[in-house]
Design a protein around this motif. Structure first.
Motif, short mmCIF file in Angstrom:
data_model
loop_
_atom_site.label_atom_id
_atom_site.label_comp_id
_atom_site.label_asym_id
_atom_site.label_seq_id
_atom_site.Cartn_x
_atom_site.Cartn_y
_atom_site.Cartn_z
N GLU A 226 0.98 2.47 -0.42
CA GLU A 226 0.40 1.33 -1.15
C GLU A 226 1.37 0.17 -1.20
N GLU A 229 1.32 -1.60 2.08
CA GLU A 229 0.13 -2.43 2.23
C GLU A 229 0.23 -3.71 1.41
N LEU A 230 0.90 -3.61 0.27
CA LEU A 230 1.07 -4.76 -0.61
C LEU A 230 2.24 -5.65 -0.19
N ALA A 256 1.21 -8.37 -7.68
CA ALA A 256 0.44 -8.43 -6.43
C ALA A 256 -0.70 -7.42 -6.43
N ARG A 257 -0.60 -6.39 -7.27
CA ARG A 257 -1.68 -5.39 -7.34
C ARG A 257 -3.00 -6.01 -7.76
N ASP A 259 -4.64 -8.29 -6.66
CA ASP A 259 -5.47 -8.67 -5.52
C ASP A 259 -5.62 -7.54 -4.51
N HIS A 260 -5.26 -6.33 -4.92
CA HIS A 260 -5.25 -5.19 -4.01
C HIS A 260 -6.47 -4.31 -4.30
N TYR A 263 -6.18 -0.62 -5.65
CA TYR A 263 -5.70 -0.58 -7.03
C TYR A 263 -6.82 -0.95 -8.00
#
Length: 320
Positions: A226, A229-230, A256-257, A259-260, A263
């Motif tokens: 994860e 990816e972030l 940043a999570r 916009d993930h 999450y």
């Protein structure tokens, strides 16, 4: 030595295991050294800068997580100007191998790790265990371990039934109990998701004055993937290298999570399990206002609106 950044740009994708190891050996021998460590492990050193990243990785993980099939340590060496020592296993071994112990013993005897101004040990899962356990070889080092196991000795962690096949492997001899091996570290950072119960239980065993634990809720059991990816793993490691990682800077990075999608979906699933339609509605509206495409949240919001229209639930009114 060759121009290391150019060497580390080499793609290793598409090679079979034997070809991959051969190419890694060629590159490492040009830029540092390559040492086979028995049947299951190798060490590849790239000499580049005064900061050394000692990364523990699996061959399978490298090839799955990197489009170019390069060790993570190589990418950091290229981008940060660091040196890299990649200790690589074939499969999850927790690096419990006398050949690996002997290699670190030799590094200690040679004063190799003392040649660097800054030494960072990194790993995730079984490799996180190894990063903590072998950090004792470099007193004053910094450790970043993601979801590490403290030990698989059944006398300590019999509650962890994920790795029962390792219970005959000794975790009580050299470089054994990972939390104790951190005593000589300058500082260690442990990342875990408290909702993954067994990871949280292992993390509790790492409680030490020089250990900071970061909770990464809703990232689940694959935190390293994860973070990649972030695009957060390298900034976190960079802050570790600069000595600027703390709870505030970590929290800012982890924003940043928001916009993930994985999450956000995990957050929504948790809210739905708790049967909190009011909060689920607020989350769906927030996500749809910020993201261009969030079909699951659009569907869930419509479902909530229908249930509210039927009088089954209450949701917040639309903002004027």
């Amino acid at each position: 030595m060759q121009d290391t950044p150019n060497i580390l740009d080499t793609s290793l994708a598409g090679l079979d295991k034997a070809g991959w190891l051969s190419r890694v050996a060629d590159i490492a021998e040009e830029a540092g050294h390559f040492v086979p460590l028995g049947k299951k492990h190798v060490a590849a050193f790239i000499d580049e800068g005064n900061t050394l990243l000692v990364s523990f990785e699996t061959l399978q993980g490298i090839r799955a997580l990197s489009d170019e099939a390069r060790p993570l340590g190589w990418d950091m060496a290229r981008e940060m100007g660091w040196s890299s020592l990649s200790v690589i296993s074939d499969g999850d071994t927790w690096f419990r191998d006398r050949n690996v112990y002997g290699y670190f013993d030799q590094l200690i005897d040679d004063g190799f790790l003392e040649e660097f101004d800054n030494v960072i040990f990194y790993g995730a899962g079984p490799c996180g265990y190894a990063a903590a356990a072998f950090s004792v070889a470099s007193p004053g080092a910094t450790v970043l371990a993601i979801q590490p196991q403290a030990t698989l000795d059944p006398r300590v962690s019999e509650w962890d039934e994920r790795f029962t096949h390792m219970r005959r492997t000794s975790f009580t001899d050299r470089y054994g109990y990972a939390p104790d091996m951190l005593d000589a570290a300058q500082h260690a950072f442990i990342l875990y998701d408290p909702q993954v119960e067994l990871d949280a239980m292992h993390t509790a065993l790492f409680t030490r004055p020089n250990v900071t634990k970061f909770r990464t809720r809703f990232l689940g059991s694959s935190i390293q993937s994860e973070l990649l990816e972030l695009n957060l793993l390298k900034p976190i490691l960079a802050r570790v290298g600069k000595g600027t990682l703390d709870p505030v800077s970590f929290a800012r990075l982890m924003r940043a999570r928001r916009d993930h999608p994985p999450y956000l979906r995990a957050v929504l699933a948790t809210i739905d399990r708790q049967d909190r339609p009011w909060l689920a509605t607020l989350l769906c509206r927030n996500v749809l206002a910020r993201l261009d495409s969030a079909p699951r949240f659009s569907r869930r919001l419509k479902q909530l609106q229908r249930e509210a229209a039927d009088g089954n639930i209450r949701i917040p009114p639309e903002q004027a």
